[in-house]
Design a protein around this motif. Structure first.
Motif, mmCIF file in Angstrom:
data_model
loop_
_atom_site.group_PDB
_atom_site.id
_atom_site.type_symbol
_atom_site.label_atom_id
_atom_site.label_comp_id
_atom_site.label_asym_id
_atom_site.label_seq_id
_atom_site.Cartn_x
_atom_site.Cartn_y
_atom_site.Cartn_z
ATOM 1 N N LEU A 118 -0.440 25.858 -13.282
ATOM 2 C CA LEU A 118 -1.468 24.944 -13.769
ATOM 3 C C LEU A 118 -0.972 23.505 -13.719
ATOM 4 O O LEU A 118 -1.694 22.599 -13.264
ATOM 5 N N GLU A 119 0.254 23.282 -14.177
ATOM 6 C CA GLU A 119 0.813 21.935 -14.169
ATOM 7 C C GLU A 119 0.920 21.400 -12.743
ATOM 8 O O GLU A 119 0.581 20.241 -12.465
ATOM 9 N N ALA A 120 1.391 22.246 -11.836
ATOM 10 C CA ALA A 120 1.551 21.818 -10.448
ATOM 11 C C ALA A 120 0.206 21.491 -9.809
ATOM 12 O O ALA A 120 0.061 20.492 -9.095
ATOM 13 N N ARG A 121 -0.792 22.329 -10.058
ATOM 14 C CA ARG A 121 -2.109 22.084 -9.475
ATOM 15 C C ARG A 121 -2.722 20.782 -9.994
ATOM 16 O O ARG A 121 -3.379 20.043 -9.245
ATOM 17 N N ARG A 122 -2.521 20.493 -11.273
ATOM 18 C CA ARG A 122 -3.041 19.243 -11.835
ATOM 19 C C ARG A 122 -2.382 18.035 -11.171
ATOM 20 O O ARG A 122 -3.042 17.041 -10.849
ATOM 21 N N ALA A 146 -2.711 13.554 -7.285
ATOM 22 C CA ALA A 146 -2.106 12.825 -6.168
ATOM 23 C C ALA A 146 -3.014 12.745 -4.966
ATOM 24 O O ALA A 146 -2.987 11.765 -4.211
ATOM 25 N N THR A 147 -3.836 13.768 -4.760
ATOM 26 C CA THR A 147 -4.677 13.828 -3.565
ATOM 27 C C THR A 147 -6.109 13.404 -3.843
ATOM 28 O O THR A 147 -6.964 13.491 -2.969
ATOM 29 N N LYS A 148 -6.391 12.958 -5.043
ATOM 30 C CA LYS A 148 -7.744 12.560 -5.411
ATOM 31 C C LYS A 148 -8.251 11.494 -4.444
ATOM 32 O O LYS A 148 -7.586 10.506 -4.191
ATOM 33 N N GLY A 149 -9.421 11.693 -3.913
ATOM 34 C CA GLY A 149 -9.986 10.728 -2.989
ATOM 35 C C GLY A 149 -9.537 10.931 -1.556
ATOM 36 O O GLY A 149 -9.969 10.216 -0.658
ATOM 37 N N GLY A 150 -8.626 11.908 -1.318
ATOM 38 C CA GLY A 150 -8.143 12.153 0.038
ATOM 39 C C GLY A 150 -9.052 13.118 0.774
ATOM 40 O O GLY A 150 -10.140 13.481 0.321
ATOM 41 N N PRO A 151 -8.642 13.567 1.959
ATOM 42 C CA PRO A 151 -9.456 14.488 2.731
ATOM 43 C C PRO A 151 -9.684 15.781 1.987
ATOM 44 O O PRO A 151 -8.849 16.217 1.210
ATOM 45 N N SER A 152 -10.824 16.385 2.201
ATOM 46 C CA SER A 152 -11.152 17.652 1.537
ATOM 47 C C SER A 152 -11.371 18.745 2.541
ATOM 48 O O SER A 152 -11.435 18.495 3.733
ATOM 49 N N GLY A 195 0.776 -1.225 0.000
ATOM 50 C CA GLY A 195 0.000 0.000 0.000
ATOM 51 C C GLY A 195 0.809 1.277 0.000
ATOM 52 O O GLY A 195 0.244 2.357 0.171
ATOM 53 N N ARG A 196 2.118 1.198 -0.191
ATOM 54 C CA ARG A 196 2.931 2.416 -0.155
ATOM 55 C C ARG A 196 2.743 3.229 -1.429
ATOM 56 O O ARG A 196 2.672 4.464 -1.383
ATOM 57 N N ILE A 197 2.668 2.570 -2.564
ATOM 58 C CA ILE A 197 2.412 3.281 -3.819
ATOM 59 C C ILE A 197 0.994 3.836 -3.828
ATOM 60 O O ILE A 197 0.749 4.993 -4.166
ATOM 61 N N CYS A 198 0.059 2.991 -3.420
ATOM 62 C CA CYS A 198 -1.355 3.345 -3.379
ATOM 63 C C CYS A 198 -2.056 2.212 -2.644
ATOM 64 O O CYS A 198 -1.576 1.071 -2.658
ATOM 65 N N ARG A 199 -3.157 2.506 -2.009
ATOM 66 C CA ARG A 199 -3.910 1.450 -1.336
ATOM 67 C C ARG A 199 -4.304 0.383 -2.358
ATOM 68 O O ARG A 199 -4.859 0.682 -3.402
ATOM 69 N N GLY A 200 -3.959 -0.867 -2.064
ATOM 70 C CA GLY A 200 -4.266 -1.953 -2.980
ATOM 71 C C GLY A 200 -3.152 -2.275 -3.955
ATOM 72 O O GLY A 200 -3.326 -3.123 -4.828
ATOM 73 N N ILE A 201 -1.995 -1.616 -3.811
ATOM 74 C CA ILE A 201 -0.859 -1.885 -4.690
ATOM 75 C C ILE A 201 0.352 -2.236 -3.835
ATOM 76 O O ILE A 201 0.748 -1.465 -2.961
ATOM 77 N N ASP A 202 0.909 -3.419 -4.075
ATOM 78 C CA ASP A 202 2.071 -3.901 -3.336
ATOM 79 C C ASP A 202 3.250 -4.080 -4.283
ATOM 80 O O ASP A 202 3.080 -4.125 -5.503
ATOM 81 N N THR A 203 4.433 -4.199 -3.713
ATOM 82 C CA THR A 203 5.603 -4.567 -4.506
ATOM 83 C C THR A 203 6.201 -5.836 -3.928
ATOM 84 O O THR A 203 6.078 -6.121 -2.729
ATOM 85 N N ARG A 204 6.852 -6.607 -4.799
ATOM 86 C CA ARG A 204 7.542 -7.816 -4.384
ATOM 87 C C ARG A 204 8.973 -7.770 -4.922
ATOM 88 O O ARG A 204 9.188 -7.694 -6.132
ATOM 89 N N TYR A 232 4.424 14.844 -7.223
ATOM 90 C CA TYR A 232 3.363 13.852 -7.006
ATOM 91 C C TYR A 232 3.606 13.096 -5.700
ATOM 92 O O TYR A 232 2.689 12.900 -4.895
ATOM 93 N N TRP A 233 4.844 12.674 -5.494
ATOM 94 C CA TRP A 233 5.192 11.957 -4.267
ATOM 95 C C TRP A 233 4.922 12.811 -3.037
ATOM 96 O O TRP A 233 4.326 12.350 -2.051
ATOM 97 N N ALA A 234 5.348 14.101 -3.069
ATOM 98 C CA ALA A 234 5.172 14.985 -1.923
ATOM 99 C C ALA A 234 3.691 15.216 -1.626
ATOM 100 O O ALA A 234 3.266 15.199 -0.464
ATOM 101 N N ALA A 235 2.888 15.417 -2.680
ATOM 102 C CA ALA A 235 1.457 15.626 -2.478
ATOM 103 C C ALA A 235 0.794 14.391 -1.873
ATOM 104 O O ALA A 235 -0.076 14.492 -0.998
#
Length: 266
Positions: free
Chosen positions: A251-255, A260-266, A135-144, A219-222
């Motif tokens: 504009l690029e930064a806001r996008r 990156a924060t889609k679905g997060g707290p608002s 879940g570090r990349i995203c919830r539901g995504i693992d690495t091996r 993206y990582w920081a956000a």
């Protein structure tokens, strides 16, 4: 999503142990992968803890393993031992993982296999230093990676969804597998007073982003700020002054921040 034992299986996806052995030997000879037998539950067929540690590339040893512990599934030891690393996307169970794949798959051209649960295994090479994450990349995504394994589902009759050559592990994706920076002594808060430790470290890391990695680090920081409970407006307020100093357009930064924060707290 990870290759841990399951309580139920779909028999239509379970080949015979003899078929699994044939595929295992071929993988060792043709790909140089270390393999071992697994049961229909995805657990190593070799009893005791650490059964995957018996993975081998030697055809005679592979045959001996299957004679002693016949298994219908082929386990592939990931990491340096096989030279292959996997990203496990459990899109059927986690909508966030599905959305992440929709957003990023255009820049992830590599070998992709369907899993029994309907998810995806992405295979990469040159992933040295990448271990097993959940879940570090995203919830539901693992690495091996080193010390882990995946089931080679193609041997069980599932599809290869992308036959592209196995690609090097992307630098931008590697960044997402990293743990967040250690809490810094100095802290940041929108009001300018005390705040939550670690945020200053995130901002510092972004401010030092080299050219060519600035948007990926943004993206990582956000993402990391969102995980600390900040909503999109607060994340933007924290990061936009840094991105402006890096030369990224507003504009690029806001996008990127919104993605990156889609679905997060608002």
């Amino acid at each position: 999503m990870s290759d841990t034992p399951e309580t139920s299986t779909d028999a239509s996806f379970v080949p015979s142990a003899d078929d699994a052995l044939t595929m295992a030997v071929n993988l060792a000879r043709n790909c140089g992968w270390a393999v071992f037998p697994c049961s229909a539950t995805k657990a190593p067929a070799i009893p005791g803890p650490g059964g995957y540690k018996h993975a081998t590339k030697d055809p005679d040893e592979i045959k001996a393993l299957w004679r002693r512990h016949p298994g219908p599934l082929v386990g592939v030891a990931t990491g340096s031992v096989s030279g292959v690393w996997a990203v496990d996307i459990d899109s059927p169970r986690h909508v966030e993982a599905w959305q992440w794949w929709q957003d990023h798959h255009p820049r992830l051209s590599t070998r992709v296999f369907q899993t029994r649960s309907g998810g995806l295994h992405l295979y990469f090479r040159d992933g040295h230093g990448i271990g097993n994450t959940a879940g570090r990349i995203c919830r539901g995504i693992d690495t091996r990676g080193d010390g882990g394994y995946v089931i080679f589902w193609f041997a069980a009759g599932l599809e290869c969804l992308d036959e592209s050559p196995i690609a090097p592990f992307p630098d931008w994706l590697r960044l997402l597998t990293m743990p967040p920076p250690a809490p810094a002594r100095t802290v940041w808060k929108a009001s300018g007073s005390s705040g939550e430790g670690g945020i200053a470290g995130i901002l510092k890391r972004l401010s030092e982003a080299p050219e060519g990695e600035r948007n990926n680090l943004l993206y990582w920081a956000a993402r990391r700020l969102g995980e600390k409970g900040l909503g999109t407006p607060a994340v933007a307020a924290a990061l936009l002054p840094v991105t402006a100093s890096l030369g990224l357009s507003d504009l690029e930064a806001r996008r990127t921040i919104e993605s990156a924060t889609k679905g997060g707290p608002s």
